[in-house]
Motif scaffolding. Structure first.
Motif, PDB file in Angstrom:
ATOM      1  N   THR A 156       1.429   4.380   0.425  1.00 32.92           N
ATOM      2  CA  THR A 156       1.205   5.289  -0.590  1.00 32.92           C
ATOM      3  C   THR A 156      -0.035   6.176  -0.449  1.00 32.92           C
ATOM      4  O   THR A 156      -1.077   6.011   0.252  1.00 32.92           O
ATOM      5  CB  THR A 156       0.935   4.387  -2.015  1.00 32.92           C
ATOM      6  N   VAL A 181      -4.146   5.694  -7.925  1.00 32.13           N
ATOM      7  CA  VAL A 181      -4.282   4.493  -8.699  1.00 32.13           C
ATOM      8  C   VAL A 181      -4.930   4.501 -10.140  1.00 32.13           C
ATOM      9  O   VAL A 181      -4.844   3.536 -10.574  1.00 32.13           O
ATOM     10  CB  VAL A 181      -5.098   3.331  -7.749  1.00 32.13           C
ATOM     11  N   LEU A 191       1.412   7.669  -5.161  1.00 27.84           N
ATOM     12  CA  LEU A 191       0.455   6.869  -6.169  1.00 27.84           C
ATOM     13  C   LEU A 191      -0.858   7.303  -6.386  1.00 27.84           C
ATOM     14  O   LEU A 191      -1.578   7.507  -5.388  1.00 27.84           O
ATOM     15  CB  LEU A 191       0.598   5.390  -5.440  1.00 27.84           C
ATOM     16  N   ASN A 223      -4.721  -3.619  -1.254  1.00 26.59           N
ATOM     17  CA  ASN A 223      -5.254  -2.439  -2.197  1.00 26.59           C
ATOM     18  C   ASN A 223      -6.700  -1.743  -1.380  1.00 26.59           C
ATOM     19  O   ASN A 223      -7.481  -2.432  -1.192  1.00 26.59           O
ATOM     20  CB  ASN A 223      -5.954  -3.151  -3.482  1.00 26.59           C
ATOM     21  N   THR A 280      -2.096   0.828  -0.649  1.00 23.20           N
ATOM     22  CA  THR A 280      -2.713   2.103  -1.367  1.00 23.20           C
ATOM     23  C   THR A 280      -3.672   2.782  -0.142  1.00 23.20           C
ATOM     24  O   THR A 280      -4.510   2.294   0.529  1.00 23.20           O
ATOM     25  CB  THR A 280      -3.288   1.474  -2.649  1.00 23.20           C
ATOM     26  N   ALA A 340      -7.076   1.743  -1.389  1.00 19.90           N
ATOM     27  CA  ALA A 340      -7.644   2.986  -1.902  1.00 19.90           C
ATOM     28  C   ALA A 340      -8.908   3.052  -2.458  1.00 19.90           C
ATOM     29  O   ALA A 340      -9.089   2.037  -3.455  1.00 19.90           O
ATOM     30  CB  ALA A 340      -6.530   3.603  -2.951  1.00 19.90           C
ATOM     31  N   VAL A 360      -3.089  -1.307 -10.636  1.00 16.64           N
ATOM     32  CA  VAL A 360      -2.034  -1.502  -9.592  1.00 16.64           C
ATOM     33  C   VAL A 360      -1.640  -3.076  -9.552  1.00 16.64           C
ATOM     34  O   VAL A 360      -0.434  -3.148  -9.584  1.00 16.64           O
ATOM     35  CB  VAL A 360      -2.575  -1.046  -8.212  1.00 16.64           C
TER      36      VAL A 360
END
Length: 308
Positions: free
Chosen positions: A39, A68, A66, A93, A15, A95, A154
């Protein structure tokens, strides 16, 4: 083909993969023969990032939009993964938002150039960040929603795909998420007591933090006062990671502090390059089967599981 069978290729989702640490994680995973779904919120930026990677020779990178914090966006990614691959091996993860706005503070002088940053140690660079940061409720709420709830949404949506494989979840955290930044011993104890802590209690604590921020009572409430939202959200994510590791012992769920990296989030004030920060994340993502879970990794390697 290898001895008559198809070689196993791991599938990874990253992400926030269009720039900075996320982009480097995508590049380095792709260089380790992992098929990477990069993403990003912005389709144009995400597509451009994949194009750049392919120009560098990394053909096994796919873009998927994406956001989130958007349930429908997460569902579209999940459906894509189910249809295209039927499983997921690695979820990174990454982001996040900084939880405050960087502003030019005339009292502290103009924004340092890269040359001036090079003459500053880590403490001086963080001081510059602090002096040139402005906290607001909107930015605080966004950080909690993105850095904690977005990561959680997510992860929970993709759990079935991860559980069908030797699933790895790597949550990109920060030294700022350590509990030593909290002023309240009770808050530290609650967030560290994984045997008693629940996800519902985490939600209650985050609600209390937002209420205190809105009321101007962050310090009285025992929360971190500097970079408050970022520290609280990352601490909550660290705790959630440990809860998840306990709930699903078959998964490898770990947190990685990539270090103080030169990215947009740090105003490019960091000590490390995105390549160096990304390498820390990738090293944990590619640990051998049966490795640690519920752990925190930083520059020194696996640190105390208490995250204090």
């Amino acid at each position: 083909m290898i001895h008559g069978t198809v070689a196993f290729v791991r599938i990874a989702v990253v992400t926030g993969g269009n720039k900075g640490i996320g982009f480097e994680v995508c590049r380095q995973l792709a260089g380790s023969e992992v098929t990477v779904i990069l993403t990003a919120r912005d389709e144009a930026r995400g597509t451009a990032a994949v194009k750049k990677l392919r120009e560098l020779g990394f053909s096994g990178v796919i873009f998927h939009q994406l956001e989130v914090t958007d349930g429908s966006s997460i569902d579209r990614l999940s459906d894509f993964l189910k249809t295209r691959f039927g499983r997921l091996d690695i979820l990174v993860n990454n982001a996040a938002t900084r939880g405050c706005e960087l502003v030019d503070d005339p009292s502290f002088g103009p924004k340092p150039t890269m040359e001036k940053f090079s003459g500053m140690d880590g403490h001086q660079r963080v001081e510059w960040m602090l002096r040139n940061s402005q906290q607001s409720f909107d930015a605080t709420k966004e950080a909690v929603q993105t850095n904690y709830y977005g990561t959680k949404q997510v992860t929970e949506a993709l759990l079935p795909l991860l559980l069908s494989s030797d699933g790895r979840i790597i949550n990109v955290t920060s030294g700022f998420g350590l509990l030593r930044f909290f002023r309240s011993e009770q808050l530290k104890q609650e967030l560290n007591d994984i045997d008693r802590l629940t996800q519902e209690r985490l939600d209650e604590l985050l609600d209390a933090f937002l209420m205190d921020f809105a009321a101007g009572t962050v310090e009285a409430g025992g929360w971190p006062t500097e970079f408050s939202a970022y520290k609280v959200a990352k601490a909550a994510m660290n705790a959630y990671s440990r809860l998840l590791a306990r709930r699903h012992p078959a998964l490898r769920v770990n947190c990685v502090d990539p270090g103080y990296v030169r990215t947009d989030m740090t105003g490019h004030s960091g000590l490390l390059t995105p390549e160096e920060g990304g390498a820390r994340v990738v090293a944990v993502a590619l640990l051998p089967a049966g490795g640690p879970t519920g752990a925190f990794f930083d520059a020194a390697g696996e640190a105390s599981p208490s995250f204090v």
